[in-house]
Design an enzyme around this catalytic site. Structure first.
Site, PDB file in Angstrom:
ATOM      1  N   THR A 121      -1.583  -3.229  -4.816  1.00 45.25           N
ATOM      2  CA  THR A 121      -1.537  -1.876  -5.367  1.00 45.25           C
ATOM      3  C   THR A 121      -0.309  -1.715  -6.250  1.00 45.25           C
ATOM      4  O   THR A 121       0.726  -2.344  -6.042  1.00 45.25           O
ATOM      5  CB  THR A 121      -1.517  -0.833  -4.236  1.00 45.25           C
ATOM      6  OG1 THR A 121      -0.303  -0.950  -3.471  1.00 45.25           O
ATOM      7  CG2 THR A 121      -2.714  -1.014  -3.313  1.00 45.25           C
ATOM      8  N   GLY A 122      -0.437  -0.873  -7.262  1.00 42.46           N
ATOM      9  CA  GLY A 122       0.673  -0.646  -8.179  1.00 42.46           C
ATOM     10  C   GLY A 122       1.141  -1.923  -8.841  1.00 42.46           C
ATOM     11  O   GLY A 122       2.334  -2.217  -8.867  1.00 42.46           O
ATOM     12  N   SER A 123       0.181  -2.669  -9.416  1.00 40.11           N
ATOM     13  CA  SER A 123       0.506  -4.029  -9.880  1.00 40.11           C
ATOM     14  C   SER A 123       0.399  -4.231 -11.382  1.00 40.11           C
ATOM     15  O   SER A 123       0.237  -5.343 -11.852  1.00 40.11           O
ATOM     16  CB  SER A 123      -0.410  -5.035  -9.171  1.00 40.11           C
ATOM     17  OG  SER A 123      -1.771  -4.643  -9.234  1.00 40.11           O
ATOM     18  N   THR A 124       0.529  -3.152 -12.157  1.00 40.69           N
ATOM     19  CA  THR A 124       0.449  -3.316 -13.604  1.00 40.69           C
ATOM     20  C   THR A 124       1.756  -3.819 -14.203  1.00 40.69           C
ATOM     21  O   THR A 124       1.782  -4.269 -15.355  1.00 40.69           O
ATOM     22  CB  THR A 124       0.069  -1.991 -14.288  1.00 40.69           C
ATOM     23  OG1 THR A 124       1.017  -0.981 -13.921  1.00 40.69           O
ATOM     24  CG2 THR A 124      -1.326  -1.550 -13.879  1.00 40.69           C
TER      25      THR A 124
ATOM     26  N   GLY B  40       6.240  -4.974 -13.019  1.00 44.82           N
ATOM     27  CA  GLY B  40       7.269  -5.112 -12.007  1.00 44.82           C
ATOM     28  C   GLY B  40       6.944  -6.080 -10.888  1.00 44.82           C
ATOM     29  O   GLY B  40       6.283  -7.098 -11.086  1.00 44.82           O
ATOM     30  N   ILE B  41       7.423  -5.747  -9.700  1.00 44.15           N
ATOM     31  CA  ILE B  41       7.209  -6.600  -8.537  1.00 44.15           C
ATOM     32  C   ILE B  41       5.718  -6.771  -8.266  1.00 44.15           C
ATOM     33  O   ILE B  41       5.261  -7.860  -7.924  1.00 44.15           O
ATOM     34  CB  ILE B  41       7.925  -6.018  -7.302  1.00 44.15           C
ATOM     35  CG1 ILE B  41       9.453  -6.096  -7.482  1.00 44.15           C
ATOM     36  CG2 ILE B  41       7.515  -6.761  -6.035  1.00 44.15           C
ATOM     37  CD1 ILE B  41      10.240  -5.396  -6.390  1.00 44.15           C
ATOM     38  N   GLY B  42       4.953  -5.705  -8.412  1.00 42.89           N
ATOM     39  CA  GLY B  42       3.521  -5.780  -8.150  1.00 42.89           C
ATOM     40  C   GLY B  42       2.819  -6.791  -9.041  1.00 42.89           C
ATOM     41  O   GLY B  42       1.982  -7.574  -8.570  1.00 42.89           O
TER      42      GLY B  42
ATOM     43  N   TYR C 251      13.275   9.038  -0.514  1.00 45.16           N
ATOM     44  CA  TYR C 251      12.740   7.697  -0.754  1.00 45.16           C
ATOM     45  C   TYR C 251      13.004   6.788   0.446  1.00 45.16           C
ATOM     46  O   TYR C 251      12.111   6.087   0.919  1.00 45.16           O
ATOM     47  CB  TYR C 251      13.389   7.112  -2.004  1.00 45.16           C
ATOM     48  CG  TYR C 251      13.093   5.647  -2.246  1.00 45.16           C
ATOM     49  CD1 TYR C 251      11.864   5.245  -2.747  1.00 45.16           C
ATOM     50  CD2 TYR C 251      14.056   4.667  -1.992  1.00 45.16           C
ATOM     51  CE1 TYR C 251      11.588   3.904  -2.983  1.00 45.16           C
ATOM     52  CE2 TYR C 251      13.790   3.326  -2.217  1.00 45.16           C
ATOM     53  CZ  TYR C 251      12.557   2.954  -2.713  1.00 45.16           C
ATOM     54  OH  TYR C 251      12.286   1.625  -2.937  1.00 45.16           O
TER      55      TYR C 251
END
Length: 264
Positions: free
Chosen positions: A13-16, A18-20, A154
């Site tokens: 998830t959230g992999s467009t 950065g770390i993802g 956060y």
């Protein structure tokens, strides 16, 4: 040591970016079929195209869905009804004083950073249990242990991921399904590069030097004394997602460069 994920289907998830994106790349390199997720159709499609250009033989899909909502999670689950590997990476962050953080911001952080992982894990874990194998990884943070005074909201969400991953590991005991948390420290992702852009422009320093300076100011306990690269975090996740990590579950695996001053 060779990590082979052939025949495994993985969602990050959230992999467009950065770390993802680095995790998605690592899983695809190991032979997994990978689903890339972002909130927007165009950005998700571009990420799939980018990874496909790097790994032409990889099996890749993109599903755009806002995982900060129950409807977005349902959309993703309907598009991908079965998984072998779930990496709960999506998350938002940003400094904000506790007394200036309204309920709406708290709720937004909880929805994106915690409830996305709750909803997806609830949907996918039963199938993993039925087949007798599965991997769930939660991307927490060193901020889960080293709560930042300027980002308490956060930090709370990342601590929640530690509790969730540990509890789910116990719930899945003896099933062949492992659940773990990975805790990055300061990492040179696109988000951090954007945050440091003005400093780089004003100082003329490289982004690596600017990031190192930031780490030593904001996280002086860092032992590596620099920001990690996204690949360094992804390497841990790929290992934990593999059959080689079968005796590792319920763990909080730090990739924080030694920021948290603890031997445990």
């Amino acid at each position: 040591m060779k990590i082979d994920l052939s025949g495994k289907k993985a969602l990050v998830t959230g992999s467009t970016e950065g770390i993802g994106f680095a995790i998605a790349t690592g899983l695809a390199k190991a032979g997994a079929e990978v689903i890339i997720n972002g909130r927007k159709d165009d950005k998700t499609a571009k990420a799939v195209e980018k990874l496909k250009s790097q790994l032409p033989d990889a099996t890749l899909h993109g599903v755009a869905a806002d995982l900060g909502t129950a409807e977005g999670c349902d959309k993703l689950i309907k598009a991908v009804p079965h998984l072998d590997i779930l990496v709960n990476n999506v998350g938002i962050f940003g400094p904000q004083d506790f007394f200036d953080t309204p309920d709406s911001d708290w709720q937004n952080f909880m929805d994106v950073n915690v409830m996305s992982g709750v909803r997806l894990s609830r949907a996918y874990l039963p199938g993993m249990e039925k087949q007798g194998w599965g991997r769930v990884v939660f991307l927490s943070s060193e901020s889960a242990l080293n709560i930042p005074a300027d980002m308490i909201h956060y930090g709370v969400t990342k601590t929640a991921y530690l509790a969730l991953s540990r509890g789910l590991a116990k719930r899945m005991a003896g099933t062949g399904v492992t659940v773990n948390a990975v805790l990055p420290g300061p990492t040179l992702s696109e988000g951090v590069e954007t945050m440091l852009a003005d400093q780089v422009k004003e100082s003329g320093k490289s982004i690596e030097d600017a990031a190192k300076e930031f780490v030593m100011q904001a996280r002086p306990t860092s032992i590596i004394q620099r920001a990690a690269h996204v690949d360094e975090v992804a390497n841990m996740v790929v290992y934990v997602a593999s059959p080689l990590s079968s005796a590792t579950t319920g763990a909080a695996l730090r990739v924080d460069g030694g920021v948290v001053d603890s031997i445990a």
